[in-house]
Each structure stands twice: as structure tokens, then as C-alpha cells.
Design an enzyme around this catalytic site. Structure first.
Site, short mmCIF file in Angstrom:
data_model
loop_
_atom_site.label_atom_id
_atom_site.label_comp_id
_atom_site.label_asym_id
_atom_site.label_seq_id
_atom_site.Cartn_x
_atom_site.Cartn_y
_atom_site.Cartn_z
N CYS A 131 0.89 -1.18 0.00
CA CYS A 131 0.00 0.00 0.00
C CYS A 131 0.91 1.21 0.00
O CYS A 131 1.98 1.19 0.63
CB CYS A 131 -0.93 0.16 1.21
SG CYS A 131 -2.51 -0.71 1.08
N1 GLN Z 1 -1.63 -3.34 2.09
C1 GLN Z 1 -2.13 -2.55 2.99
O1 GLN Z 1 -1.43 -1.77 3.64
C2 GLN Z 1 -3.63 -2.71 3.20
C3 GLN Z 1 -4.32 -1.66 4.07
C4 GLN Z 1 -5.63 -2.19 4.64
N2 GLN Z 1 -5.42 -3.26 5.58
C5 GLN Z 1 -6.57 -2.59 3.53
O2 GLN Z 1 -6.76 -3.75 3.27
O3 GLN Z 1 -7.15 -1.74 2.92
#
Ligand code: GLN
Length: 285
Positions: free
Chosen positions: A2
């Protein structure tokens, strides 16, 4: 993964370039989150005319909004529609539309797909304003849908983007539900946004709200949280997810990777640092 990017401008002469700079920053974190993307923009006069509440919506369109609410102007930006009206009017006239952000001078745009293509269909490069936040998502906790994309905005002018995953989000979701708080998605990051909004509503300032989040949430997180007058960063106890802050007299910026900061004017003279674990950093307008 992300990707997170954020830009808080101190120098008003840069405001016409907010969208151009945010687009360039987002373009550097596409690979970190190829599933979906979203942005929150503070102060763009076309999306959010000064002094007016606007509402960002999923599940509707400019044509539907303008037909259902005569006299109201709206803009389509990929899956999102920004309407120059308030949430109550939308709820009454368009019960199928889902509010993903509301506030004065504040718009949220999000959708699924390649973040660079989304920035293009948001028209992001043409946006201006004093603060912007962007996120590219690689889903860990809920489906790849526009609702599951970040930012999560659940209070007026508030925005939260998250890299990581909260381990105890189901427990905290139950506790917040017991207090009457409703959720729009199964996403863990929405639980963080609801928790912060709840603390702000109870009178906490952003620093206190994020300190309480650190006490209550387990798991991995780098968070960028903004409000209509602040920009804040916090990381988990082992600073598991990457984050860099750069600061000059003209701006404060945060990103998951240095290359997203390297596109900013004046980066060669910036003070650059990695936020410390569980330390809350807040900049105010
Ligand atoms: N890869 C991440 O950082 C995911 C952020 C969050 N847990 C989501 O699924 O949106």
C-alpha cells in the site's frame, strides 16, 4: 504493501500546483498498491466552492444527482460523484448513494483499478488546494471495491489512509458498534478512521486521538490522518511499514517511499526524517 502520499502546503503560491504534485507523488507508489486508489483534496474551488458543504458519493452520478436535486451541481470523477449539497439532502433524494466524505472545502475521490489511470480519471492534475492525501491499495482485509479503497473519511473534513493491517480490528469494531457507531465496509482501516472520528467528536485533538489509537490498536500501521486544519502521521510500535517525512518552509510532505518526495520542488533543501515508532507528529494550518 500500500502506498501513502500526502502534501500539506504552507506556501499559498503553490496551491494551484497541488493536484499536479500529488499526481506525481502518487505515480511513484503505483506498484505498492495496484488494486485501487483514492485522494482527499482540501480547498479545490471547483470540487468544493469556498464556504459550502459538499458531499462525496459512491453509487450515483452527476446526472442522477442533478435530476434528483434541482439546482445542485455535481461532478463525476471515476466511481465518485461530488455534489454541492449536504448529506441529509442526498439521503432524502438518493437513498442508494453512499457518502464517502463530507465537509467544507473537502472532497474525497476513490475507485478501483490502476492508480495512475485513476488519477487521470479523477482529473487530479488539474486540482488545486492547500492539502492533499493519496493512497494506493493492495488489499489485505476486505474486498477490492470503491468502498474498500482509502481514504476513509467518516467525520467532517477528516481523512485517514493506512498502510498495514490492524490485528484486533474485529474486537474494536464490536466495541464501537455497541456505542451506536455504524460501519460501511469490512475494512480494518475503516475501524481506525471510526475510532479517530469518535475521539475527535469526544473533544480529543488529533494528537490525543492518535495516542489513544496507539494504545488500543494492535498490528501494523503507518497512518496519515488529516482534518480541515491538520496533517498528522503515526506508526506502530515497531515501525513495521515504511514512512518518510520531508519539511521545508513551503510544505510538509509524507510518503511511503523517498522517490515520491523526490518529485517535490525544493526537496534538495528539505529536512527529511523517518517518523519514530508510536510518536505522533501533527502539523497545523
Ligand atoms: N496493504 C495494505 O497496507 C492494506 C491496508 C488495509 N489493511 C486494507 O486492506 O485496505
Amino acid at each position: 504493501m500500500c502506498g501513502i502520499v500526502g502534501l500539506h502546503l504552507r506556501e499559498p503560491s503553490l496551491e494551484p500546483r497541488l493536484g499536479e504534485l500529488l499526481t506525481a507523488m502518487l505515480g511513484q507508489v503505483v506498484e505498492r498498491g495496484p488494486d485501487s486508489a483514492g485522494v482527499a483534496v482540501y480547498g479545490d474551488p471547483r470540487l468544493s466552492p469556498p464556504g459550502r458543504i459538499v458531499v462525496s458519493l459512491l453509487g450515483t452520478s452527476k446526472a442522477e444527482v442533478e435530476a434528483a436535486l434541482p439546482g445542485v451541481r455535481a461532478y463525476d470523477a471515476d466511481a465518485t460523484t461530488v455534489a454541492h449539497t449536504d448529506a441529509a439532502s442526498v439521503a432524502a433524494a438518493l437513498p442508494g448513494a453512499r457518502v464517502i466524505g463530507t465537509g467544507e472545502g473537502f472532497a474525497v475521490l476513490k475507485g478501483t483499478g490502476n492508480p495512475a489511470a485513476l488519477a487521470e480519471s479523477f482529473g487530479l492534475a488539474g486540482v488545486s488546494g492547500w492539502q492533499g492525501v493519496g493512497h494506493t491499495r493492495m488489499a489485505t482485509e476486505s474486498a477490492v471495491t470503491p468502498e474498500g479503497a482509502h481514504p476513509f473519511s467518516v467525520g467532517p473534513g477528516q481523512c485517514l489512509v493506512h498502510n498495514g493491517s490492524f490485528a484486533n480490528h474485529a474486537t474494536i469494531r464490536r466495541e464501537l458498534r455497541a456505542q451506536g457507531i455504524e460501519f460501511d465496509s469490512e475494512n480494518d482501516s475503516e475501524v481506525g478512521a471510526r475510532f479517530v472520528a469518535h475521539q475527535l467528536e469526544r473533544g480529543a485533538d488529533p494528537e490525543k486521538a492518535l495516542r489513544l489509537l496507539c494504545e488500543r490498536f494492535d498490528g501494523f500501521y503507518t497512518l496519515l490522518v488529516s482534518t480541515s486544519d491538520s496533517f498528522a502521521v503515526v506508526r506502530d510500535a515497531i515501525a513495521c511499514k515504511p514512512a518518510l517525512v520531508a519539511e521545508t518552509d513551503a510544505w510538509v510532505a509524507m510518503a511511503s517511499e523517498y522517490r515520491a518526495l523526490d518529485v517535490l520542488p525544493g526537496i534538495e533543501d528539505a529536512r527529511i526524517f523517518e517518523p519514530e515508532p508510536e510518536e505522533v507528529y501533527v502539523w497545523r494550518r
